[in-house]
Write a protein that holds these residues in place. Structure first.
Motif: not given
Length: 529
Positions: A35-39, A111-113, A181-183
């Motif tokens: 699981m990873l959001n690059c932001v 951030k919002a997905g 809250q980042n997606y």
């Protein structure tokens, strides 16, 4: 309210058996999280680790800290979700020149997905409509200075366009929280889609994961630049190019450095920025390095330590003249939208003038024949590459089979490799024209020209040019040969710049009675070349 996930990108990825083979992902520097959001790595961590007051983005008139960017990106993310109705997986078009708000919007979408589709400011409404229709884009964020063409876009997919720069977006942001809250997304979820060259007819969309965005930051920068937190990056490529996105946003922010953005980066403004703001790393195209060399004596460039060239092959003459003038070695590189960024390059300790370089950490490359067999050294053939990123065309398995063969990415370039492993550019293997760093598909220019009322047939090729690398040259058959005048040439050129991106217009037009063709009617462009 039930959250709807848009699965367009996921559903249109090529079949697993058509994906390229990935290599080097087991090396310790490359991401292994599921699981990873690059932001979070590029932006949020700087705030968590107490670096919020560090300078992040500069322009000639603005200075943003990491905290400024973080808060604005969070506010825009709230606008996307609360006001524009963004659902995870939605594609969002970004239309802007290189400026801080474009960067804030880029981070906000992730951030919002959402999935980012950044475009170049020169694109016209027809080209934008094609992109929107192909990617089924429902939301657009656009710089108000570029509203004219955006307002001409008509697509059933586009539901909301929100303008910024003293416009609606800033008004909506005022009431929004500066935290978000980042997606929570997977590392192999699509983060961005890059459109390759042609945006007429049926263009190609190449998808890149959140994992890919971070992994390229451990490849080229580490190999060629050795970035530090006090580095200041600048350059001319638009953020709509992955070359510009990496060099001016991803790389500096991954290392906690700063970037200097120029909306209309002329050579004089680049040199002014380097002198006044003590730039240390500069990205631009070979044609620009040539012009900079002629002006460099008028400026103090003592702060500059790394010079990067990509977008087209770097002629040895330009490299040598810059080195003789400044004592700095230009780092050449080749990348591709399909691969996200540079995969063959050099560093100042490992460089052969005239060579593009070697496969950098995270990649391997070879020269192959039409059957995929590796060729002997110094023999020209097709360039094949594989590594931490790879081509993933959306909804185009026909093109995926052309680009990915035997598990390798086939770039369309003809190279040779010497005994020491250095790669040398020989030619383009297709009808792509690379002029002043812009990739221009010949068929795309032809498609525009054929809509002109006076043109019966046409064929477009690239011709060598010392200043621009190549020029777009059109061979045109008119419906009425009596109109073959210089005035008609100028009229066609002016018309083209009004209906398509001006950088694509044919700078050379030759009128002919007929075009060379095969027995089946296929135009023989090689004869025109």
């Amino acid at each position: 309210m039930k959250h709807f996930k848009d699965t367009f990108a996921q559903d249109n990825l090529p079949s697993t058996n058509l994906h390229p083979e990935y290599a080097f992902l087991d090396l310790p520097q490359f991401n292994k999280l599921e699981m990873l959001n690059c932001v979070e790595r590029l932006l949020d961590n700087h705030i968590k680790e107490g670096r919020g007051n560090s300078i992040c983005i500069r322009t000639f008139t603005e200075t943003w800290t990491y905290q400024d960017l973080y808060e604005k990106a969070n506010q825009i993310a709230h606008v996307l979700v609360d006001n524009l109705g963004l659902q995870s997986g939605n594609r969002v078009l970004l239309r802007s020149a290189n400026n801080p708000m474009m960067v804030a919007c880029w981070f906000a979408i992730l951030k919002a997905g959402g999935i980012v589709i950044a475009t170049m400011p020169l694109l016209r409404s027809k080209e934008l409509t094609t992109i929107i229709d192909c990617a089924e884009i429902s939301i657009a964020l656009c710089d108000n200075d570029l509203s004219e063409e955006m307002n001409l876009v008509h697509s059933d997919f586009l539901k909301r366009t929100c303008f910024y720069r003293n416009s609606e977006l800033e008004t909506l942001m005022q009431s929004k929280s500066k935290t978000f809250q980042n997606y929570h997304t997977k590392a192999d979820s699509v983060a961005l889609i890059g459109f390759t060259s042609g945006t007429t007819g049926l263009p190609k969309m190449t998808a890149h994961y959140h994992r890919d965005v971070l992994n390229i930051c451990e490849a080229f920068p580490q190999y060629s630049l050795q970035p530090k937190a006090d580095d200041i990056f600048t350059g001319s490529p638009p953020l709509g190019f992955t070359f510009g996105l990496g060099g001016l946003v991803l790389f500096p922010m991954y290392y906690g450095a700063s970037t200097f953005l120029i909306e209309k980066p002329s050579p004089d403004l680049l040199l002014q920025a380097i002198e006044e703001h003590k730039i240390t790393i500069c990205f631009t195209a070979p044609t620009a390095w040539r012009v900079l060399t002629q002006k460099v004596s008028e400026f103090n460039l003592s702060s500059l330590r790394k010079c990067v060239s990509a977008g087209e092959t770097l002629p040895l003459k330009i490299w040598q003249e810059w080195y003789d003038t400044t004592g700095l070695k230009i780092i050449d590189g080749i990348g591709a939208t399909e691969m996200l960024h540079i995969f063959i390059s050099s560093n100042v300790e490992n460089m052969k003038p005239g060579s593009t370089g070697v496969a950098i950490t995270g990649y391997e490359a070879k020269i192959i024949d039409s059957n995929g067999n590796e060729l002997p050294r110094n023999e020209a053939g097709r360039l094949a590459v594989r590594g931490i990123t790879g081509c993933k065309y959306l909804g185009r398995e026909d093109k995926q089979k052309e680009y990915v063969q035997y598990g390798w990415n086939i770039t369309g370039d003809v190279f040779r490799q010497d005994e020491e492993g250095y790669f040398y550019f020989v030619a383009r293997g297709d009808d792509m024209i690379i002029s002043s760093g812009y990739n221009i598909a010949a068929i795309e220019v032809e498609s525009v020209l054929l809509t002109h009322n006076d043109i019966l047939e046409c064929a477009v090729v690239g011709v060598p040019d010392e200043e621009r690398g190549m020029l777009v040259c059109a061979y045109v058959v008119l419906k009425d040969s009596s109109k073959e005048t210089n005035e008609m040439i100028k009229s066609i050129q002016q018309w083209f710049k009004e209906v398509a991106a001006p950088y694509k217009y044919p700078r050379v037009i030759n009128f002919v009675n007929s075009l060379p063709k095969t027995e089946t009617g296929k135009i023989q462009r090689f004869k025109l070349k």
